[in-house]
Write an enzyme that holds these catalytic residues in place. Structure first.
Site, PDB file in Angstrom:
ATOM      1  N   GLY A  73       0.976  -1.264   0.074  1.00 44.84           N
ATOM      2  CA  GLY A  73      -0.014  -0.027  -0.048  1.00 44.84           C
ATOM      3  C   GLY A  73       0.918   1.326   0.041  1.00 44.84           C
ATOM      4  O   GLY A  73       0.539   2.322  -0.639  1.00 44.84           O
ATOM      5  N   SER A  74       1.845   1.538   0.722  1.00 39.02           N
ATOM      6  CA  SER A  74       2.629   2.630   1.029  1.00 39.02           C
ATOM      7  C   SER A  74       3.514   2.807  -0.345  1.00 39.02           C
ATOM      8  O   SER A  74       3.233   3.897  -0.930  1.00 39.02           O
ATOM      9  CB  SER A  74       3.877   2.429   2.092  1.00 39.02           C
ATOM     10  N   GLN A 182      -7.698  -0.374   3.700  1.00 37.02           N
ATOM     11  CA  GLN A 182      -8.166  -0.863   4.758  1.00 37.02           C
ATOM     12  C   GLN A 182      -9.728  -1.307   4.237  1.00 37.02           C
ATOM     13  O   GLN A 182     -10.676  -2.025   4.876  1.00 37.02           O
ATOM     14  CB  GLN A 182      -8.572   0.116   6.098  1.00 37.02           C
ATOM     15  N   THR A 240      11.844  -7.826 -11.109  1.00 42.03           N
ATOM     16  CA  THR A 240      11.305  -9.283 -11.438  1.00 42.03           C
ATOM     17  C   THR A 240       9.889  -9.232 -10.223  1.00 42.03           C
ATOM     18  O   THR A 240      10.018  -8.973  -9.127  1.00 42.03           O
ATOM     19  CB  THR A 240      12.108 -10.044 -10.786  1.00 42.03           C
ATOM     20  N   CYS A 327       2.209   1.847  11.723  1.00 41.47           N
ATOM     21  CA  CYS A 327       3.480   2.208  11.156  1.00 41.47           C
ATOM     22  C   CYS A 327       3.976   3.434  12.024  1.00 41.47           C
ATOM     23  O   CYS A 327       5.099   3.990  11.750  1.00 41.47           O
ATOM     24  CB  CYS A 327       3.217   2.792   9.788  1.00 41.47           C
TER      25      CYS A 327
END
Length: 394
Positions: A73-74, A182, A240, A327
């Protein structure tokens, strides 16, 4: 005797499901070829990647070529915001709109762009944690390049009126991105109907593997290339492919849609049961809108205590919870999300986030409620802050 554990921090990460792991295993042990290779195990790996792309696209009503794989997500948030902002800056668009309670993957990205000369507007989320469409419309300028508003907040669980917000952006021809980390797998998502131009997701919030996510980019939108060095992801992101992770993301997302409504209904009942019990604690409050929130999210504040002490004592009772975003768990500062709701620092410090799993039981909920009550009482008995609060009332 083995210690009983109740895992109530699913907003931080979820357990990898056995079924998803089984789907991933062949690409970790047998079909381990590089998807860019021409030999058979390479082409099998490439086929798995493209099949996963098709499955994910189907789940959100997108085209497979609009799905780009990332590390999570980040990264998806960074790519969407930086890539789009820098591409549009060449056209005189240097204004970005977001909210005051986004995940730091969005807020810190916007702060980085501010240092590059971008103008950033932070919308108010009000006491209930809901963004208002009319305020978004008022904030849009001729120079607005991008709007980024999260689908569901990672701390307080409030769900935004995404379709309405997206319609405002479409009306003004502004790119609309949503961090749906979320929400994906838990709430119905239709990128066409909801006017979403870019959407971030990750696997580990829905019983998939860590380290794999995706970014939906609507056809016709062209953010800057994010990683140079190869032709992967149609030349937009070199490296990759994480084939097993990609297969796991698709598997987890598809499985999350099975019986979703029934699961959410059950979770909502248990969520409300726990909220009602915790609200019986003196000087407690629920953070965020009571109804427009994720079905498994409870976020509370208890005056007179510190959230860290509450978590450590709950851990001793076998309850895994958090005081905010995973986080920022190393930070002693109060949650920026709770401050955005208008809470004073001293109350925001005493926060507790519980994000329930689908295997939670009524007995588990009752045990959590009783444990929190006991811990809050114990901590308040030792707290000079609580003593001061009580004396001021007298």
């Amino acid at each position: 005797m083995e210690k009983k554990w109740i895992y109530a921090d699913n907003a931080a990460t979820t357990k990898l499901s056995a079924e998803v792991l089984a789907d991933m295993m062949p690409y970790l042990t047998e079909i381990y070829g590089n998807p860019s290779s021409l030999y058979e195990i390479g082409t099998y790996a490439q086929k798995a990647v493209e099949t996963a792309r098709e499955k994910i696209a189907e789940c959100i009503n997108a085209h497979p070529r609009e799905i780009y794989f990332t590390s999570g997500g980040s990264e998806s948030d960074n790519w969407a915001i930086k890539g789009m902002a820098r591409a549009l800056k060449k056209k005189g668009k240097n204004h970005i709109i977001t909210t005051a309670f986004e995940h730091h993957a969005v807020l810190h990205t916007c702060q980085a762009l501010k240092r590059e000369g971008f103008e950033i507007t932070l919308l108010d989320v009000h006491e209930n944690g809901i963004v208002r469409a009319d305020e978004l419309e008022k904030a849009i300028k001729d120079t607005t390049a991008l709007v980024s508003i999260m689908y569901a907040n990672n701390e307080i669980g409030t769900v935004q009126p995404i379709e309405e917000l997206g319609a405002v952006c479409k009306k003004h021809n502004v790119i609309f991105h949503t961090d749906a980390v979320q929400a994906v797998g838990h709430l119905p998502i239709d990128v066409q109907k909801q006017n979403i131009d870019m959407l971030s997701m990750t696997a580990h919030k829905l019983h998939g593997p860590k380290g794999c996510g995706a970014l939906y980019i609507r056809k016709g939108i062209r953010p800057q290339i994010y990683i140079d060095g190869g032709s992967q992801e149609r030349g937009m992101r070199a490296g990759t492919e994480n084939v097993a992770g990609i297969v796991g993301l698709a598997s987890a997302l598809q499985r999350s849609l099975v019986d979703r409504e029934e699961r959410n209904s059950r979770m909502t009942v248990l969520r409300n049961r726990l909220i009602d019990e915790l609200l019986t604690i003196e000087k407690s409050r629920l953070n965020g809108d009571r109804n427009h929130r994720l079905p498994n999210n409870i976020n509370m504040c208890f005056e007179g205590i510190e959230g860290e002490a509450l978590l450590l004592r709950l851990d001793l009772k076998g309850i895994c919870a958090s005081s905010g975003s995973a986080c920022t768990s190393g930070s002693l500062d109060p949650s920026h999300v709770l401050l955005a709701l208008g809470l004073p620092h001293e109350i925001a410090h005493g926060s507790l986030r519980l994000s329930l799993g689908e295997d939670i039981t009524e007995e588990d909920v009752d045990y959590i409620a009783q444990s929190v009550k006991e811990v809050v009482q114990t901590l308040r008995q030792m707290s000079p802050v609580w003593e001061k609060i009580k004396n001021s009332e007298k």
